[in-house]
Scaffold this active site. Structure first.
Site, PDB file in Angstrom:
ATOM      1  N   ASP A  85     -10.756   4.834  -2.194  1.00  0.00           N
ATOM      2  CA  ASP A  85      -9.447   4.917  -2.848  1.00  0.00           C
ATOM      3  C   ASP A  85      -8.968   6.356  -3.007  1.00  0.00           C
ATOM      4  OD1 ASP A  85      -8.700   2.178  -3.499  1.00  0.00           O
ATOM      5  OD2 ASP A  85     -10.448   2.183  -4.821  1.00  0.00           O
ATOM      6  N   ASP A 109      -7.785  -6.692  -2.681  1.00  0.00           N
ATOM      7  CA  ASP A 109      -8.280  -5.574  -3.485  1.00  0.00           C
ATOM      8  C   ASP A 109      -7.878  -5.707  -4.945  1.00  0.00           C
ATOM      9  OD1 ASP A 109      -9.177  -3.136  -4.399  1.00  0.00           O
ATOM     10  OD2 ASP A 109      -7.687  -1.934  -3.323  1.00  0.00           O
TER      11      ASP A 109
HETATM   12  C1  DX5 Z   1      -7.399  -0.155  -7.718  1.00  0.00           C
HETATM   13  C2  DX5 Z   1      -8.181   0.151  -6.486  1.00  0.00           C
HETATM   14  C3  DX5 Z   1      -9.290  -0.795  -6.212  1.00  0.00           C
HETATM   15  C4  DX5 Z   1     -10.335  -0.814  -7.307  1.00  0.00           C
HETATM   16  C5  DX5 Z   1     -11.010  -2.150  -7.306  1.00  0.00           C
HETATM   17  O1  DX5 Z   1      -6.257   0.568  -7.752  1.00  0.00           O
HETATM   18  O2  DX5 Z   1      -7.355   0.151  -5.367  1.00  0.00           O
HETATM   19  O3  DX5 Z   1      -9.868  -0.572  -4.965  1.00  0.00           O
HETATM   20  O4  DX5 Z   1     -11.300   0.179  -7.145  1.00  0.00           O
HETATM   21  O5  DX5 Z   1     -11.879  -2.197  -8.384  1.00  0.00           O
HETATM   22  P1  DX5 Z   1     -12.203  -3.534  -9.151  1.00  0.00           P
HETATM   23  O6  DX5 Z   1     -13.003  -4.393  -8.190  1.00  0.00           O
HETATM   24  O7  DX5 Z   1     -13.006  -3.068 -10.319  1.00  0.00           O
HETATM   25  O8  DX5 Z   1     -10.922  -4.180  -9.521  1.00  0.00           O
HETATM   26 ZN    ZN Z   2      -8.276   0.106  -3.365  1.00  0.00          ZN
END
Ligand code: DX5
Ligand code: ZN
Length: 213
Positions: A35, A174
């Site tokens: 990310d 995601d």
């Molecule tokens: C949120 C990110 C995700 C996040 C997902 O903005 O794009 O990739 O890291 O994390 P979880 O699985 O904890 O929702």
């Molecule tokens: Zn993400």
């Protein structure tokens, strides 16, 4: 293909990120979701290119998720890195810029894609289908890990499954994925991102057996 990806964001405060990644690789995870946040498109900041070579060296594939306003300069930066998939958000961008960036990514041999926020409609991105290899569907508002899955996302996934424009595309989901919803979600997607849940789950091998193919 169906694979679970670990979101690196969940390891951001881990003092020994590389050791932790090696452990996760040994448990059978093959993809890292990387990310990138600019503090503008979303409030927070995340990774900016660090660890990529180390992650590749361990043997992972990398899917980069750009949550940024200035997509052009971030795309320029990441197309020169050793990554496999690159997606960026299309909200607040004009169509020509989006298509230009997607072409630029593909020219480098990287799988190109767009990412959409929970309330961006599939109809609004159909026009980009011919330029993409991957579509990232956000099931939480972008910007931070550990949020709750937005149930409406299911309608979007069903719609995508029935949309001929996206039938050969990699669909990545995601946000907010855990063992209470992963089995329902898996029918619709190819790449399943998980951060906070996966990073603290102790039976990754079993999960992989149930979900991946
Ligand atoms: C949120 C990110 C995700 C996040 C997902 O903005 O794009 O990739 O890291 O994390 P979880 O699985 O904890 O929702
Ligand atoms: Zn993400």
């Amino acid at each position: 293909m169906r694979k679970i990806e670990l979101s690196l964001l969940a390891l951001m405060n881990n003092k020994n990120i590389i050791n932790e990644l090696e452990r996760i690789k040994n448990n059978g995870i093959e993809f890292i979701h990387y990310d990138v946040m600019d503090g503008q498109f979303v409030k927070n900041t995340a990774f900016e290119g660090e660890y990529i070579d180390e992650i590749k060296k361990i043997g992972f594939k990398i899917s980069v998720h750009l949550m940024v306003k200035d997509i052009s300069s971030y795309v320029d930066k990441f197309i020169n890195k050793n990554i496999d998939y690159l997606t960026f958000h299309i909200e607040c961008q004009n169509d020509n810029v989006i298509i230009e960036q997607l072409k630029k990514i593909r020219e480098k041999g990287i799988k190109a894609g767009i990412a959409i926020k929970p309330f961006t409609k599939i109809f609004d991105v159909e026009k980009f289908a011919e330029y993409i290899d991957i579509l990232t569907v956000m099931s939480v508002e972008p910007g931070k890990g550990g949020q709750k899955f937005i149930p409406n996302t299911f309608y979007k996934l069903i719609e995508l499954k029935n949309n001929v424009n996206f039938k050969d595309k990699v669909i990545q989901i995601d946000g907010g994925i855990n063992n209470t919803n992963i089995n329902e979600i898996k029918r619709y997607v190819n790449l399943i991102v998980s951060g906070s849940f996966l990073a603290s789950y102790d039976d990754i091998e079993k999960l992989i057996k149930e979900v991946e193919e």
